[in-house]
Design an enzyme around this catalytic site. Structure first.
Site, PDB file in Angstrom:
ATOM      1  N   GLY A   3      -1.660   1.926   1.674  1.00  0.00           N
ATOM      2  CA  GLY A   3      -2.907   2.525   1.236  1.00  0.00           C
ATOM      3  C   GLY A   3      -3.701   1.615   0.305  1.00  0.00           C
ATOM      4  O   GLY A   3      -4.893   1.822   0.098  1.00  0.00           O
ATOM      5  N   ASP A 183       4.365   4.743  -4.176  1.00  0.00           N
ATOM      6  CA  ASP A 183       4.424   3.421  -4.815  1.00  0.00           C
ATOM      7  C   ASP A 183       3.426   2.490  -4.132  1.00  0.00           C
ATOM      8  O   ASP A 183       2.752   2.872  -3.165  1.00  0.00           O
ATOM      9  CB  ASP A 183       5.865   2.880  -4.878  1.00  0.00           C
ATOM     10  CG  ASP A 183       6.377   2.255  -3.577  1.00  0.00           C
ATOM     11  OD1 ASP A 183       5.559   1.827  -2.734  1.00  0.00           O
ATOM     12  OD2 ASP A 183       7.610   2.172  -3.414  1.00  0.00           O
ATOM     13  N   VAL A 185       3.260   0.094  -2.043  1.00  0.00           N
ATOM     14  CA  VAL A 185       3.230  -0.324  -0.641  1.00  0.00           C
ATOM     15  C   VAL A 185       3.356   0.846   0.343  1.00  0.00           C
ATOM     16  O   VAL A 185       3.555   0.635   1.535  1.00  0.00           O
ATOM     17  CB  VAL A 185       4.322  -1.382  -0.323  1.00  0.00           C
ATOM     18  CG1 VAL A 185       4.035  -2.663  -1.071  1.00  0.00           C
ATOM     19  CG2 VAL A 185       5.713  -0.863  -0.662  1.00  0.00           C
ATOM     20  N   LYS A 186       3.204   2.060  -0.145  1.00  0.00           N
ATOM     21  CA  LYS A 186       3.338   3.199   0.750  1.00  0.00           C
ATOM     22  C   LYS A 186       1.985   3.559   1.413  1.00  0.00           C
ATOM     23  O   LYS A 186       0.937   3.067   0.997  1.00  0.00           O
ATOM     24  CB  LYS A 186       3.897   4.398  -0.021  1.00  0.00           C
ATOM     25  CG  LYS A 186       5.341   4.174  -0.515  1.00  0.00           C
ATOM     26  CD  LYS A 186       6.310   3.891   0.629  1.00  0.00           C
ATOM     27  CE  LYS A 186       7.753   4.194   0.285  1.00  0.00           C
ATOM     28  NZ  LYS A 186       8.433   3.121  -0.461  1.00  0.00           N
ATOM     29  N   THR A 187       2.070   4.464   2.401  1.00  0.00           N
ATOM     30  CA  THR A 187       0.893   4.815   3.216  1.00  0.00           C
ATOM     31  C   THR A 187      -0.275   5.318   2.379  1.00  0.00           C
ATOM     32  O   THR A 187      -1.425   4.995   2.643  1.00  0.00           O
ATOM     33  CB  THR A 187       1.281   5.876   4.268  1.00  0.00           C
ATOM     34  OG1 THR A 187       2.354   5.352   5.048  1.00  0.00           O
ATOM     35  CG2 THR A 187       0.110   6.209   5.176  1.00  0.00           C
TER      36      THR A 187
END
Ligand SMILES: *Cc1c(COP(=O)(O)O)cnc(C)c1O
Length: 397
Positions: A3, A183, A185-187
């Site tokens: 995201g 966190d 690096v999540k979607t």
């Protein structure tokens, strides 16, 4: 998946609302906060999006898992069944409570093998924790049947599969509790943060108190609150929650782009003899954050992964030899390298992970290669990438 690729004016606006008041905390300071309750608002919106009654935000995905387990009454000596392919957070969140992780094999879904779960149940088992890795899910109907039969908690780790669904329900909402990570690096991201969803009012109440020192959250004078039970601090900050609120609005757009990009890559790979795809359980819809595929052998998978890198195809993963996501890389867990003394329950009950047979997991993971699906790629870039992937993989077959 990330995201952060779409971070922009909307996130800045939400954060500025908070910065203008200076109330960086989610609780209290009612008079100063100009009616901004970003964490509260995010919880309501997230529960609605996930078709669940309740949401509790916390400081990370790992704390979401810990708080969920604690909210359901899991503690020292209780056994929690988890997969060999996951992120280190799974066993961390369990061991944090003095509970005992029981690692079992995965199957061609790349998630918990229901037969392996059933075989691992003992009188101390309290919970089954499927982890929906790389955008797709565990066979939740089979796991739920096992949990119902043995009276176990079903706790879904949906940190890598937000927005996917199973049997028409958002992932995370099928079990007793579902966990998410926001966190970086999540979607969807809020920097650092996590969320718990549940339809169980008592779990929500427990989570609400537990993540804030056991405070009962009655009335509007924090200093006067009592503590029905012990808790810790796993709170999210109001600044992080503000970012998450803006990102949540972008989730469905992100999923749409992921599906589009995924489909182009998947179609190109489908044309390669020898490449097959990870099984998605019937009734499941992926969130399309990764394309996951099998090569015929471990040797060919390693070669294909190297060839992809050499041909300039970035963001491809060979989890089998990776330090974070597969048991092969978890020396610290296998040898119980703890800074301080571990609880005797863990020391007495944990499997000898250096000798346990995980050859079934090895057989799938050794053959698995995954490509991340980015959302910032142009159509032409995805098509070029798909062709480059096809060429690289064909070169080793
Ligand atoms: C990212 C992740 C977590 C933990 O999330 P953090 O917010 O980084 O603590 C847990 N489980 C899985 C499968 C993850 O990918």
């Amino acid at each position: 998946m990330p995201g952060f690729e779409v971070f922009g004016a909307e996130e800045r606006k939400q954060v500025n609302d908070v910065l203008e008041t200076g109330v960086l905390m989610r609780y209290g300071f009612d008079g100063m906060r100009n009616n901004h309750w970003k964490a509260k608002e995010f919880e309501i919106a997230f529960a609605r999006r996930m078709q669940s009654e309740h949401c509790q935000l916390v400081s990370s995905g790992t704390s979401a898992l810990t708080v969920s387990l604690a909210a359901a009454g899991i503690g020292a000596g209780d056994e929690v069944i988890m997969p060999t392919f996951t992120f280190v957070a799974s066993f961390e969140s369990i061991m944090m409570l003095g509970a005992v992780p029981v690692l079992v094999d995965i199957d061609d879904t790349l998630t918990l093998d229901p037969a392996a779960v059933e075989a691992a149940i003992t009188p101390k088992t309290k919970c089954v924790m499927p982890v929906h890795m790389c955008g797709s899910m565990a066979d939740l109907a089979a796991l739920k049947a096992i949990c119902d039969k043995h009276d176990l908690l079903l706790l879904e780790d949906a940190c890598q599969a937000i927005g996917g669904s199973y049997d028409g329900k958002p992932l995370g909402s099928y079990g007793d509790l579902g966990c998410f990570s926001f966190d970086y690096v999540k979607t969807i991201t809020c920097g650092e943060g996590g969320g718990i969803i549940t339809n169980n009012e008592q779990y929500k109440l427990h989570a609400d108190h537990y993540q804030d020192h056991g405070h009962d959250h009655v009335g509007n004078d924090r200093g006067a609150e009592t503590h029905p039970f012990l808790g810790y601090n796993f709170r999210i900050s109001e600044l992080n929650a503000a970012v998450g609120l803006a990102q949540l609005d972008k989730l469905d757009g992100i999923l749409k782009t992921q599906k589009h990009n995924y489909t182009i890559m998947r179609e190109a790979l489908s044309g390669i003899e020898g490449v097959t795809f990870r099984r998605v359980p019937e009734g499941g819809v992926e969130n399309y954050s990764f394309v996951n595929f099998f090569l015929p052998t471990q040797e060919l998978a390693e070669k294909a992964h190297k060839a992809l890198g050499k041909n300039g195809v970035d963001a491809c993963f060979y989890w089998f030899k990776n330090n974070w996501h597969y048991i092969n890389g978890w020396e610290h867990l296998k040898d119980l390298k703890s800074l301080g003394n571990l609880s005797s329950d863990i020391k007495n009950q944990i499997q000898d992970l250096n000798t346990t047979d995980f050859s079934k997991s090895d057989a799938w993971m050794g053959r698995t290669v995954s490509s991340l699906v980015k959302i910032g790629w142009t159509e032409a870039q995805v098509k070029d990438r798909a062709e480059a992937m096809k060429k690289a993989i064909e070169s080793v077959l």
